[in-house]
Design a protein around this motif. Structure first.
Motif, PDB file in Angstrom:
ATOM      1  N   GLY A  48       0.824  -1.254  -0.099  1.00  0.00           N
ATOM      2  CA  GLY A  48      -0.017   0.090   0.041  1.00  0.00           C
ATOM      3  C   GLY A  48       0.800   1.171  -0.017  1.00  0.00           C
ATOM      4  O   GLY A  48       0.262   2.385  -0.043  1.00  0.00           O
ATOM      5  N   SER A  49       2.012   1.101   0.155  1.00  0.00           N
ATOM      6  CA  SER A  49       2.895   2.275   0.010  1.00  0.00           C
ATOM      7  C   SER A  49       3.407   2.752  -1.366  1.00  0.00           C
ATOM      8  O   SER A  49       3.132   1.997  -2.311  1.00  0.00           O
ATOM      9  CB  SER A  49       4.424   2.160   0.624  1.00  0.00           C
ATOM     10  N   ASN A  50       3.508   4.316  -1.481  1.00  0.00           N
ATOM     11  CA  ASN A  50       3.881   4.691  -2.743  1.00  0.00           C
ATOM     12  C   ASN A  50       5.594   5.011  -2.447  1.00  0.00           C
ATOM     13  O   ASN A  50       5.831   5.682  -1.508  1.00  0.00           O
ATOM     14  CB  ASN A  50       3.173   5.954  -3.052  1.00  0.00           C
ATOM     15  N   VAL A  51       6.109   4.778  -3.286  1.00  0.00           N
ATOM     16  CA  VAL A  51       7.538   4.868  -3.649  1.00  0.00           C
ATOM     17  C   VAL A  51       7.744   5.845  -4.770  1.00  0.00           C
ATOM     18  O   VAL A  51       7.449   5.459  -5.848  1.00  0.00           O
ATOM     19  CB  VAL A  51       8.451   3.590  -3.696  1.00  0.00           C
ATOM     20  N   HIS A  52       8.425   7.102  -4.439  1.00  0.00           N
ATOM     21  CA  HIS A  52       8.857   7.848  -5.482  1.00  0.00           C
ATOM     22  C   HIS A  52      10.314   8.120  -5.395  1.00  0.00           C
ATOM     23  O   HIS A  52      11.113   8.141  -4.395  1.00  0.00           O
ATOM     24  CB  HIS A  52       8.180   9.348  -5.439  1.00  0.00           C
ATOM     25  N   PHE A  53      11.043   8.813  -6.441  1.00  0.00           N
ATOM     26  CA  PHE A  53      12.540   8.849  -6.646  1.00  0.00           C
ATOM     27  C   PHE A  53      12.640  10.272  -7.102  1.00  0.00           C
ATOM     28  O   PHE A  53      12.132  10.859  -7.882  1.00  0.00           O
ATOM     29  CB  PHE A  53      12.797   8.012  -7.767  1.00  0.00           C
ATOM     30  N   TRP A  54      13.544  10.659  -6.314  1.00  0.00           N
ATOM     31  CA  TRP A  54      14.134  11.997  -6.743  1.00  0.00           C
ATOM     32  C   TRP A  54      15.686  11.716  -7.021  1.00  0.00           C
ATOM     33  O   TRP A  54      16.346  11.723  -6.124  1.00  0.00           O
ATOM     34  CB  TRP A  54      13.972  12.959  -5.404  1.00  0.00           C
ATOM     35  N   GLY A  55      15.872  11.775  -8.247  1.00  0.00           N
ATOM     36  CA  GLY A  55      17.635  11.929  -8.756  1.00  0.00           C
ATOM     37  C   GLY A  55      17.894  12.885  -9.368  1.00  0.00           C
ATOM     38  O   GLY A  55      17.342  13.578 -10.161  1.00  0.00           O
ATOM     39  N   ARG A  56      19.331  13.018  -9.154  1.00  0.00           N
ATOM     40  CA  ARG A  56      19.993  13.713  -9.903  1.00  0.00           C
ATOM     41  C   ARG A  56      21.513  13.475  -9.544  1.00  0.00           C
ATOM     42  O   ARG A  56      21.919  12.781  -8.561  1.00  0.00           O
ATOM     43  CB  ARG A  56      19.846  15.430  -9.355  1.00  0.00           C
ATOM     44  N   CYS A  57      22.340  13.696 -10.587  1.00  0.00           N
ATOM     45  CA  CYS A  57      23.934  13.157 -10.338  1.00  0.00           C
ATOM     46  C   CYS A  57      24.878  14.186 -10.414  1.00  0.00           C
ATOM     47  O   CYS A  57      24.636  15.121 -11.356  1.00  0.00           O
ATOM     48  CB  CYS A  57      24.245  12.060 -11.260  1.00  0.00           C
ATOM     49  N   GLY A  58      25.730  14.474  -9.611  1.00  0.00           N
ATOM     50  CA  GLY A  58      27.005  15.739  -9.994  1.00  0.00           C
ATOM     51  C   GLY A  58      26.640  16.765  -8.859  1.00  0.00           C
ATOM     52  O   GLY A  58      27.747  17.488  -8.604  1.00  0.00           O
ATOM     53  N   GLU A  59      25.615  17.118  -8.491  1.00  0.00           N
ATOM     54  CA  GLU A  59      25.301  18.129  -7.675  1.00  0.00           C
ATOM     55  C   GLU A  59      23.935  17.677  -6.836  1.00  0.00           C
ATOM     56  O   GLU A  59      23.080  16.971  -7.022  1.00  0.00           O
ATOM     57  CB  GLU A  59      24.950  19.512  -8.186  1.00  0.00           C
ATOM     58  N   LEU A  60      23.947  18.503  -5.449  1.00  0.00           N
ATOM     59  CA  LEU A  60      22.954  18.172  -4.549  1.00  0.00           C
ATOM     60  C   LEU A  60      21.645  18.724  -4.836  1.00  0.00           C
ATOM     61  O   LEU A  60      21.574  19.563  -5.791  1.00  0.00           O
ATOM     62  CB  LEU A  60      23.355  18.723  -3.268  1.00  0.00           C
ATOM     63  N   PRO A  61      20.764  18.189  -4.508  1.00  0.00           N
ATOM     64  CA  PRO A  61      19.153  18.922  -4.518  1.00  0.00           C
ATOM     65  C   PRO A  61      19.147  19.706  -3.702  1.00  0.00           C
ATOM     66  O   PRO A  61      19.915  19.889  -2.703  1.00  0.00           O
ATOM     67  CB  PRO A  61      18.321  17.823  -4.135  1.00  0.00           C
ATOM     68  N   SER A  62      18.637  20.946  -3.813  1.00  0.00           N
ATOM     69  CA  SER A  62      18.332  22.001  -2.866  1.00  0.00           C
ATOM     70  C   SER A  62      17.172  21.687  -1.867  1.00  0.00           C
ATOM     71  O   SER A  62      16.331  20.671  -2.301  1.00  0.00           O
ATOM     72  CB  SER A  62      18.108  23.446  -3.394  1.00  0.00           C
ATOM     73  N   MET A  63      17.293  22.117  -0.765  1.00  0.00           N
ATOM     74  CA  MET A  63      16.027  21.874   0.136  1.00  0.00           C
ATOM     75  C   MET A  63      14.841  22.313  -0.313  1.00  0.00           C
ATOM     76  O   MET A  63      13.827  21.731  -0.471  1.00  0.00           O
ATOM     77  CB  MET A  63      16.201  22.886   1.344  1.00  0.00           C
ATOM     78  N   ALA A  64      14.859  23.909  -1.039  1.00  0.00           N
ATOM     79  CA  ALA A  64      13.540  23.974  -1.804  1.00  0.00           C
ATOM     80  C   ALA A  64      13.089  22.899  -2.850  1.00  0.00           C
ATOM     81  O   ALA A  64      11.956  22.916  -2.973  1.00  0.00           O
ATOM     82  CB  ALA A  64      13.777  25.446  -2.409  1.00  0.00           C
ATOM     83  N   GLU A  65      14.034  22.292  -3.734  1.00  0.00           N
ATOM     84  CA  GLU A  65      13.653  21.588  -4.585  1.00  0.00           C
ATOM     85  C   GLU A  65      12.774  20.342  -3.918  1.00  0.00           C
ATOM     86  O   GLU A  65      11.618  19.944  -4.464  1.00  0.00           O
ATOM     87  CB  GLU A  65      14.672  20.976  -5.376  1.00  0.00           C
ATOM     88  N   LEU A  66      13.362  19.709  -2.895  1.00  0.00           N
ATOM     89  CA  LEU A  66      12.806  18.696  -2.183  1.00  0.00           C
ATOM     90  C   LEU A  66      11.159  19.300  -1.636  1.00  0.00           C
ATOM     91  O   LEU A  66      10.645  18.424  -1.770  1.00  0.00           O
ATOM     92  CB  LEU A  66      13.679  18.277  -1.307  1.00  0.00           C
ATOM     93  N   LEU A  67      11.254  20.382  -1.037  1.00  0.00           N
ATOM     94  CA  LEU A  67      10.163  20.764  -0.331  1.00  0.00           C
ATOM     95  C   LEU A  67       8.983  21.034  -1.411  1.00  0.00           C
ATOM     96  O   LEU A  67       7.830  20.610  -1.312  1.00  0.00           O
ATOM     97  CB  LEU A  67      10.436  22.015   0.531  1.00  0.00           C
ATOM     98  N   ASP A  68       9.538  21.335  -2.689  1.00  0.00           N
ATOM     99  CA  ASP A  68       8.514  21.543  -3.576  1.00  0.00           C
ATOM    100  C   ASP A  68       7.904  20.150  -4.089  1.00  0.00           C
ATOM    101  O   ASP A  68       6.598  20.201  -4.051  1.00  0.00           O
ATOM    102  CB  ASP A  68       9.088  22.248  -4.961  1.00  0.00           C
ATOM    103  N   THR A  69       8.543  19.118  -4.005  1.00  0.00           N
ATOM    104  CA  THR A  69       8.039  17.996  -4.337  1.00  0.00           C
ATOM    105  C   THR A  69       7.173  17.403  -3.159  1.00  0.00           C
ATOM    106  O   THR A  69       6.331  16.666  -3.426  1.00  0.00           O
ATOM    107  CB  THR A  69       9.455  16.895  -4.881  1.00  0.00           C
ATOM    108  N   VAL A  70       7.728  17.765  -1.925  1.00  0.00           N
ATOM    109  CA  VAL A  70       6.815  17.199  -0.950  1.00  0.00           C
ATOM    110  C   VAL A  70       5.477  17.851  -1.005  1.00  0.00           C
ATOM    111  O   VAL A  70       4.402  17.188  -0.828  1.00  0.00           O
ATOM    112  CB  VAL A  70       7.542  17.568   0.499  1.00  0.00           C
ATOM    113  N   ARG A  71       5.350  18.882  -1.325  1.00  0.00           N
ATOM    114  CA  ARG A  71       4.229  19.809  -1.521  1.00  0.00           C
ATOM    115  C   ARG A  71       3.263  19.108  -2.340  1.00  0.00           C
ATOM    116  O   ARG A  71       2.125  18.966  -2.240  1.00  0.00           O
ATOM    117  CB  ARG A  71       4.376  21.267  -1.606  1.00  0.00           C
ATOM    118  N   GLN A  72       3.890  19.074  -3.858  1.00  0.00           N
ATOM    119  CA  GLN A  72       3.247  18.307  -4.731  1.00  0.00           C
ATOM    120  C   GLN A  72       2.600  17.037  -4.526  1.00  0.00           C
ATOM    121  O   GLN A  72       1.556  16.644  -4.686  1.00  0.00           O
ATOM    122  CB  GLN A  72       4.002  18.304  -6.007  1.00  0.00           C
ATOM    123  N   LEU A  73       3.368  16.046  -3.470  1.00  0.00           N
ATOM    124  CA  LEU A  73       2.847  14.953  -3.222  1.00  0.00           C
ATOM    125  C   LEU A  73       1.782  14.984  -2.384  1.00  0.00           C
ATOM    126  O   LEU A  73       0.879  14.276  -2.217  1.00  0.00           O
ATOM    127  CB  LEU A  73       3.969  13.996  -2.566  1.00  0.00           C
TER     128      LEU A  73
END
Lengths: 390, 282
Positions: free
Chosen positions: A349-374
């Motif tokens: 019943g879980s949903n598993v999503h992926f946030w990926g990038r290589c070579g540089e870190l995600p920013s906190m804002a990018e992660l929070l945007d994705t969290v809000r969308q979810l």
């Protein structure tokens, strides 16, 4: 405590020295070169040996050879060298030889980009050699201080489990500069939960017990114990055999000495998981530091968001994912590796999503945007990690 | 021989599983004879092996401490192990021609460069015989094998003016010899010198493989015929034509001419610890 300002490379070096490392063999490679350089300076000061090998394959074999002579050995590399360990890593797994391997992950595949962080060896570290029939211990530091602690720990686990232990770092951990507190007394050392496990010598004749017990002294040559170790499937005495019963016993030991004693290995941070968060961010290494910040920030906004940081990667800690939840796995790669393991382990019943990038870190804002969308059930640019589009 | 086996070989490994007529038994015996004549006991020697017929037939035969490496890597392992062993402990490796001269050659060269105290005994059966008979870098040109059905044509390292031992000499080895196992006591004398050298030694010991080389290249399974071919091809003259002969003898003896690796490393470490000029500060 002695407080210094230095890199993860220096922290790994000091951790190794404190753990009693007296042999380092390596081959220069960005971004792990400074570990070799630091070891070349520090080891002779403490009576240890530094060797520059002809390639990484030789480096780990030299370490294996030193280890079966009773030395505590370490090597360090990045992806293109890590892949060359396959041969020697398998030998150490099967012969049950303690050795420590550091991999500072950069951007791949192959030479890729040298001076930027990646997380492309999550699965390779689990299966660094061929043939299956074994488990692997992999630890993943997320800071300079933790690089010190986990290097010391890797040496202790290698001795107790008689197996290679991998410290899976990334370029930002090893190149990054941070405050590092080095214990100056045994009490300070022990207060960090650390121990030094001295090398013991297996007296024989049963060098390879068909059991899951740990703390069995390793095979050490040169003491006329009749020790035998090899790449072949061993009998309990270490003789080569093609008897399938011995093979089963050997494989059973290689797997179960680790999984049946995994409480000595398992380690993770869990953030804000007590109130059944709607979203749980998951990661390891440097990205987990952005996750931690993002989770804290989300909580300040009243969002029910939690986080899991894996400190030991393998054996995989499936028990951390028994909550039915929405998991967002953040990794420094585009293909999604850890996310596959989380999807496998996550409760029904879980949903598993992926946030990926290589070579540089995600920013906190990018992660929070994705969290809000979810949270708002907004359509993501992607629908599950398999079909995500960027 | 029975005394030698009783003294040095694990009873459960005697007899071995080599093919009928395999010359490896003679090569193995030569090494044991050298050890015996040097009056070494099982505790004086650590014995390592590689992959192939030599590894399969000699691993864990030694009553003392013993190990086997992955294919071609045992020289790197022995380099690390040498640092852990006391200098007086003898380190003997019995390996194949493929292990030493092809897959492991990079590591072999670097062990020679460092002059690591080890004795590499190459049990040379002129190709890859444990996999059924494929040509290698010591297979005589023109030989028919399972992977050279029209005759081996790739340049090798023993004919056409090449000698793999000369490469090792240039790389820094301090004792090098070549023999066939059909030379009575001669190989034993060279092996004694090799084992006595506190540095990198290698003895190439050519032996007949009846099962594969005999059948494929010499077209006979007759043991006597195969052995006669090897005997006739063996020359005591190192200057003889290597295109038609196995040229044997001590190729290079520079024992004691270079610092031994583990001794040099220990001296270096001691100098750093004393704050010597080569040492750094931290």
């Amino acid at each position: 405590m002695k407080r210094i300002f230095d890199t993860g490379n220096a922290a790994i070096t000091e951790g190794a020295i404190r753990a009693g490392c007296n042999l380092f063999a390596g081959y220069p490679i960005t971004p792990a070169t400074e570990i070799a350089e630091n070891m070349s300076r520090r080891l002779p000061q403490v009576g240890g040996y530094y060797l520059q090998a002809e390639d990484e394959n030789a480096a780990l074999h030299i370490c294996n050879g030193g280890s079966i002579g009773g030395l505590k050995a370490m090597t360090a590399t990045s992806g293109p060298g890590f892949i060359l360990f396959a041969d020697a890593f398998g030998w150490a797994v099967s012969s049950e030889v303690p050795v420590v391997i550091v991999n500072s992950q950069r951007v791949g595949p192959v030479s890729g980009i040298t001076g930027a962080p990646g997380q492309g060896e999550f699965y390779l570290s689990r299966y660094l050699t061929h043939g299956g029939n074994y488990e692997t211990i992999v630890l993943a530091p997320a800071s300079v201080q933790e690089a010190y602690r986990l290097t010391v720990r890797a040496f202790a686990l290698a001795e107790r489990f008689r197996t290679p232990v991998i410290v899976l770092a990334d370029q930002m951990v090893t190149d990054g500069w941070e405050t590092l507190e080095l214990p100056e007394t045994d009490d300070e050392f022990a207060a960090l939960g650390l121990e030094v496990v001295p090398r013991r010598i297996n007296p024989g004749p049963e060098f390879y017990p068909a059991s899951d017990e740990i703390d069995v002294p390793p095979v050490v040559l040169g003491h006329n114990t009749g020790a035998a170790c090899s790449d072949w499937t061993p009998t309990d005495r270490g003789h080569d055999t093609e008897d399938i019963t011995w093979q089963h016993k050997h494989a059973w030991r290689l797997i179960h000495k680790i999984v049946n004693n995994r409480q000595l290995i398992d380690e993770a941070d869990e953030w804000f998981l007590d109130d059944d968060p709607e979203i749980i961010l998951v990661g390891y290494g440097t990205p987990s530091r952005v996750i931690r910040s993002a989770v804290g920030e989300a909580r300040k906004s009243g969002l029910k968001v939690g986080g899991i940081r894996l400190i030991s990667l393998w054996p995989f800690q499936s028990h951390l994912f028994t909550r039915t939840a929405c998991y967002l796995v953040v990794e420094l790669n585009w293909d999604g590796q850890l996310v596959r393991e989380v999807e496998r382990a996550a409760a029904d019943g879980s949903n598993v999503h992926f946030w990926g990038r290589c070579g540089e870190l995600p920013s906190m804002a990018e992660l929070l945007d994705t969290v809000r969308q979810l949270l708002d059930n907004e359509p993501l640019q992607r629908d599950g990690w398999r079909t995500e589009k960027w | 021989m029975s005394d030698l086996l009783e003294t040095y070989v694990r009873p459960e490994k005697n007899p071995g599983t080599a093919c009928k007529g395999c010359g490896l038994r003679l090569a193995h015996r030569n090494v044991l004879e050298a050890i015996d004549e040097l009056k070494l006991s099982t505790g004086d020697v650590v014995w390592g092996t590689g992959i192939g017929c030599s590894g399969r037939q000699t691993f864990a035969t030694w009553r003392g401490d013993t190990f086997a490496g992955t294919h071609g890597r045992v020289y790197a392992m022995a380099t690390g192990l040498r640092l852990a062993l006391p200098p007086e402990k003898r380190l003997i490796l019995t390996v194949g021609d493929g292990d030493a001269f092809t897959i492991g050659f990079l590591h072999l060269l670097n062990a020679a460069r460092r002059n690591v105290d080890m004795t590499v005994v190459v049990f040379d059966n002129l190709g890859y015989q444990s996999t059924g008979g494929q040509y290698g870098v010591t297979t005589p040109l023109g030989s028919r094998t399972d992977s050279s059905p029209y005759g081996a044509w790739e340049p090798n390292w023993t004919q056409g003016g090449f000698d793999v031992l000369r490469i090792l000499k240039e790389a820094g080895a301090t004792f090098l010899a070549r023999h066939t196992v059909l030379q009575g006591h001669e190989p034993v004398e060279s092996l004694k010198k090799a084992i006595g050298n506190r540095g990198f030694s290698l003895v190439q010991l050519i032996y007949p493989c009846v099962t594969h080389f005999g059948v494929q290249a010499l077209e006979t399974r007759n043991i006597a015929t195969v052995y006669d071919w090897f005997r006739e091809r063996t020359s005591d003259d190192l200057a003889a034509d290597s295109n038609t002969h196995f040229t044997t003898g001590i190729v290079h003896d520079a024992a004691g001419s270079r610092p031994e690796f583990s001794v040099a490393v220990r001296d270096f470490v001691a100098s750093v610890q004393k704050g010597g000029s080569r040492g750094g500060t931290n």
